[in-house]
Design a protein around this motif. Structure first.
Motif, PDB file in Angstrom:
ATOM      1  N   PRO A  59     -19.641   2.893   2.586  1.00  0.00           N
ATOM      2  CA  PRO A  59     -18.843   2.724   2.985  1.00  0.00           C
ATOM      3  C   PRO A  59     -17.281   4.063   3.010  1.00  0.00           C
ATOM      4  O   PRO A  59     -16.307   4.437   3.127  1.00  0.00           O
ATOM      5  CB  PRO A  59     -18.151   1.608   1.970  1.00  0.00           C
ATOM      6  N   LEU A  60     -17.726   4.599   1.441  1.00  0.00           N
ATOM      7  CA  LEU A  60     -17.430   6.003   1.191  1.00  0.00           C
ATOM      8  C   LEU A  60     -16.445   7.618   2.461  1.00  0.00           C
ATOM      9  O   LEU A  60     -16.139   8.327   2.298  1.00  0.00           O
ATOM     10  CB  LEU A  60     -17.854   6.648   0.243  1.00  0.00           C
ATOM     11  N   LEU A  61     -16.981   7.022   3.238  1.00  0.00           N
ATOM     12  CA  LEU A  61     -17.256   8.183   4.407  1.00  0.00           C
ATOM     13  C   LEU A  61     -16.519   7.724   5.990  1.00  0.00           C
ATOM     14  O   LEU A  61     -16.789   8.378   5.999  1.00  0.00           O
ATOM     15  CB  LEU A  61     -18.981   8.779   4.904  1.00  0.00           C
ATOM     16  N   ARG A  62     -16.441   5.988   5.237  1.00  0.00           N
ATOM     17  CA  ARG A  62     -15.709   5.842   6.778  1.00  0.00           C
ATOM     18  C   ARG A  62     -14.393   5.858   6.528  1.00  0.00           C
ATOM     19  O   ARG A  62     -13.696   6.767   5.658  1.00  0.00           O
ATOM     20  CB  ARG A  62     -15.342   4.270   6.786  1.00  0.00           C
ATOM     21  N   PHE A  63     -13.237   6.429   7.473  1.00  0.00           N
ATOM     22  CA  PHE A  63     -12.186   6.403   7.850  1.00  0.00           C
ATOM     23  C   PHE A  63     -11.263   5.107   7.451  1.00  0.00           C
ATOM     24  O   PHE A  63     -11.544   4.364   7.277  1.00  0.00           O
ATOM     25  CB  PHE A  63     -11.486   6.703   9.791  1.00  0.00           C
ATOM     26  N   ALA A  64      -9.945   6.039   7.564  1.00  0.00           N
ATOM     27  CA  ALA A  64      -8.966   5.066   6.000  1.00  0.00           C
ATOM     28  C   ALA A  64      -8.688   3.965   7.438  1.00  0.00           C
ATOM     29  O   ALA A  64      -8.326   2.601   6.734  1.00  0.00           O
ATOM     30  CB  ALA A  64      -7.490   5.452   5.743  1.00  0.00           C
ATOM     31  N   THR A  65      -8.482   3.914   8.108  1.00  0.00           N
ATOM     32  CA  THR A  65      -7.910   3.253  10.035  1.00  0.00           C
ATOM     33  C   THR A  65      -8.771   2.259  10.235  1.00  0.00           C
ATOM     34  O   THR A  65      -8.896   1.058  10.564  1.00  0.00           O
ATOM     35  CB  THR A  65      -8.250   4.468  10.617  1.00  0.00           C
ATOM     36  N   VAL A  66     -10.158   2.629   9.239  1.00  0.00           N
ATOM     37  CA  VAL A  66     -11.061   1.747  10.242  1.00  0.00           C
ATOM     38  C   VAL A  66     -10.218   0.113   9.151  1.00  0.00           C
ATOM     39  O   VAL A  66     -10.393  -1.108   9.612  1.00  0.00           O
ATOM     40  CB  VAL A  66     -12.157   1.420   8.884  1.00  0.00           C
ATOM     41  N   GLY A  67     -10.040  -0.212   7.921  1.00  0.00           N
ATOM     42  CA  GLY A  67      -9.323  -1.129   7.913  1.00  0.00           C
ATOM     43  C   GLY A  67      -7.496  -1.111   7.928  1.00  0.00           C
ATOM     44  O   GLY A  67      -7.471  -2.070   7.189  1.00  0.00           O
ATOM     45  N   THR A  68      -7.496  -0.538   8.831  1.00  0.00           N
ATOM     46  CA  THR A  68      -5.549  -0.454   8.729  1.00  0.00           C
ATOM     47  C   THR A  68      -5.183  -1.366   9.675  1.00  0.00           C
ATOM     48  O   THR A  68      -6.317  -1.976  10.361  1.00  0.00           O
ATOM     49  CB  THR A  68      -5.129   1.365   9.582  1.00  0.00           C
ATOM     50  N   TYR A 123      -0.811  -2.573  13.648  1.00  0.00           N
ATOM     51  CA  TYR A 123       0.329  -2.108  14.066  1.00  0.00           C
ATOM     52  C   TYR A 123       0.760  -1.315  13.142  1.00  0.00           C
ATOM     53  O   TYR A 123       1.822   0.117  13.063  1.00  0.00           O
ATOM     54  CB  TYR A 123       1.709  -3.316  12.778  1.00  0.00           C
ATOM     55  N   GLN A 124       0.202  -0.666  11.953  1.00  0.00           N
ATOM     56  CA  GLN A 124       0.276   0.484  10.953  1.00  0.00           C
ATOM     57  C   GLN A 124      -0.672   1.601  11.690  1.00  0.00           C
ATOM     58  O   GLN A 124      -0.766   2.878  12.028  1.00  0.00           O
ATOM     59  CB  GLN A 124      -0.540   0.586   9.755  1.00  0.00           C
ATOM     60  N   TYR A 125      -1.915   1.768  11.864  1.00  0.00           N
ATOM     61  CA  TYR A 125      -2.893   2.036  13.141  1.00  0.00           C
ATOM     62  C   TYR A 125      -1.782   3.182  13.938  1.00  0.00           C
ATOM     63  O   TYR A 125      -2.119   4.250  14.482  1.00  0.00           O
ATOM     64  CB  TYR A 125      -3.934   1.725  13.741  1.00  0.00           C
ATOM     65  N   TYR A 126      -1.014   2.597  15.059  1.00  0.00           N
ATOM     66  CA  TYR A 126      -0.366   2.891  16.270  1.00  0.00           C
ATOM     67  C   TYR A 126       1.204   3.553  15.741  1.00  0.00           C
ATOM     68  O   TYR A 126       2.094   3.026  16.616  1.00  0.00           O
ATOM     69  CB  TYR A 126      -0.369   1.340  17.424  1.00  0.00           C
ATOM     70  N   LEU A 127       1.116   2.776  14.301  1.00  0.00           N
ATOM     71  CA  LEU A 127       2.939   2.835  13.881  1.00  0.00           C
ATOM     72  C   LEU A 127       3.712   2.475  14.492  1.00  0.00           C
ATOM     73  O   LEU A 127       4.774   3.540  14.051  1.00  0.00           O
ATOM     74  CB  LEU A 127       3.094   4.800  13.985  1.00  0.00           C
ATOM     75  N   ILE A 128       3.421   1.496  14.777  1.00  0.00           N
ATOM     76  CA  ILE A 128       4.590   0.577  14.709  1.00  0.00           C
ATOM     77  C   ILE A 128       5.690   0.443  14.482  1.00  0.00           C
ATOM     78  O   ILE A 128       6.886   0.510  14.101  1.00  0.00           O
ATOM     79  CB  ILE A 128       4.023  -0.292  15.205  1.00  0.00           C
ATOM     80  N   ASP A 129       5.736   0.595  12.944  1.00  0.00           N
ATOM     81  CA  ASP A 129       6.574  -0.252  11.824  1.00  0.00           C
ATOM     82  C   ASP A 129       7.382   1.171  11.851  1.00  0.00           C
ATOM     83  O   ASP A 129       8.402   1.601  11.441  1.00  0.00           O
ATOM     84  CB  ASP A 129       5.874  -0.142  10.240  1.00  0.00           C
ATOM     85  N   VAL A 130       6.613   3.053  11.716  1.00  0.00           N
ATOM     86  CA  VAL A 130       7.895   3.721  11.922  1.00  0.00           C
ATOM     87  C   VAL A 130       8.438   3.535  12.438  1.00  0.00           C
ATOM     88  O   VAL A 130       9.715   4.407  12.354  1.00  0.00           O
ATOM     89  CB  VAL A 130       6.178   5.212  12.046  1.00  0.00           C
ATOM     90  N   LEU A 131       8.227   3.205  14.035  1.00  0.00           N
ATOM     91  CA  LEU A 131       8.815   3.551  14.731  1.00  0.00           C
ATOM     92  C   LEU A 131       9.813   2.583  14.979  1.00  0.00           C
ATOM     93  O   LEU A 131      11.302   2.746  15.621  1.00  0.00           O
ATOM     94  CB  LEU A 131       8.108   3.023  16.576  1.00  0.00           C
ATOM     95  N   VAL A 132      10.182   1.675  14.484  1.00  0.00           N
ATOM     96  CA  VAL A 132      10.572  -0.058  14.249  1.00  0.00           C
ATOM     97  C   VAL A 132      11.896   1.040  13.285  1.00  0.00           C
ATOM     98  O   VAL A 132      13.432   0.737  13.653  1.00  0.00           O
ATOM     99  CB  VAL A 132      10.142  -0.833  13.584  1.00  0.00           C
ATOM    100  N   VAL A 133      11.442   1.772  12.048  1.00  0.00           N
ATOM    101  CA  VAL A 133      12.244   2.193  11.173  1.00  0.00           C
ATOM    102  C   VAL A 133      13.485   3.405  12.000  1.00  0.00           C
ATOM    103  O   VAL A 133      13.929   3.936  11.243  1.00  0.00           O
ATOM    104  CB  VAL A 133      11.208   3.416   9.852  1.00  0.00           C
ATOM    105  N   ILE A 134      12.319   4.238  12.307  1.00  0.00           N
ATOM    106  CA  ILE A 134      13.311   5.252  13.339  1.00  0.00           C
ATOM    107  C   ILE A 134      13.874   4.469  14.731  1.00  0.00           C
ATOM    108  O   ILE A 134      15.469   5.691  15.022  1.00  0.00           O
ATOM    109  CB  ILE A 134      12.157   6.072  14.261  1.00  0.00           C
ATOM    110  N   PHE A 135      14.221   3.556  15.411  1.00  0.00           N
ATOM    111  CA  PHE A 135      14.652   2.609  16.015  1.00  0.00           C
ATOM    112  C   PHE A 135      15.479   2.561  15.571  1.00  0.00           C
ATOM    113  O   PHE A 135      17.272   2.623  16.033  1.00  0.00           O
ATOM    114  CB  PHE A 135      13.472   1.848  16.752  1.00  0.00           C
TER     115      PHE A 135
END
Length: 222
Positions: free
Chosen positions: A167-176, A179-191
């Motif tokens: 598990p130490l070699l897994r990408f952090a995005t595995v458990g993301t 809406y965070q993986y696709y940056l939806i939260d960031v897009l909402v803030v920008i919008f």
């Protein structure tokens, strides 16, 4: 032309160009061809499928004609065989350009093929030792690694088993969350930020215009 492209898909005109050129050279030609090949010279052997990896490893192979697919290009580089490529689509052009830049390959454009170019390219690559030398040098660099590809694959497979999934070699995005993986939260803030700026500007402009309209009647009265 690999497993995805059928040799018999060549137009009759281009097919005849290759047959004419092959008839002029003394080397034996192995050609993956799926159907009948009328007018085939005696030095050309056709088969629906051939063990490409084993053929490239044979010491008598002088030249590999290919579309430049990743696997075939990798096999040719590993065995130190010069490549004459006719890239058709996808990553084939970039694959073969890399080998061309190392001096171990040449390239032809399918749409602009002509018999003279094919003959010149093939004969020059067969007779000029620089292509073979560059291909061997590239092969030596490619093979120079602490472990072979097979040993590397075995090591990391056993590593994952030993460390229970590693598990130490897994990408952090595995458990993301998605809406965070696709940056939806960031897009909402920008919008929201852009919308707020737009509303503030709109309100400011509206108030400014309203003041102008109120002033004009007063100026007329005075």
């Amino acid at each position: 032309m690999g497993s995805m492209l059928r040799g018999e898909s060549f137009s009759a005109e281009k097919r005849q160009m290759f047959l004419n050129v092959f008839a002029k050279i003394p080397q034996r030609i192995l050609w993956k061809w799926e159907g009948e090949l009328p007018g085939k010279p005696p030095n050309v052997m056709i088969r629906k499928w051939m063990p490409q990896r084993d053929i490239l490893a044979h010491p008598n192979v002088k030249l590999f004609m290919s579309h430049g697919g990743l696997l075939g290009t990798t096999e040719a580089v590993y065995e130190g065989v010069p490549i004459l490529s006719i890239p058709m689509f996808g990553d084939q052009l970039s694959n073969i350009k890399t080998v061309v830049s190392r001096g171990a390959a040449e390239m032809m454009n399918y749409e602009d093929l002509n018999e003279d170019e094919i003959y010149v390219k093939i004969t020059s690559m067969l007779t000029n030792p620089i292509y073979r030398q560059k291909a061997k040098k590239l092969s030596e660099a490619f093979r120079d690694r602490p472990m072979s590809a097979l040993e590397t694959a075995v090591f990391w497979t056993e590593y994952v088993i030993r460390h229970k999934g590693a598990p130490l070699l897994r990408f952090a995005t595995v458990g993301t969350p998605w809406y965070q993986y696709y940056l939806i939260d960031v897009l909402v803030v920008i919008f929201l930020f852009v919308t707020t700026i737009f509303l503030l500007l709109y309100c400011s402009i509206f108030k400014f215009l309203l003041r102008l309209l109120i002033r004009k009647p007063k100026e007329k009265q005075s």
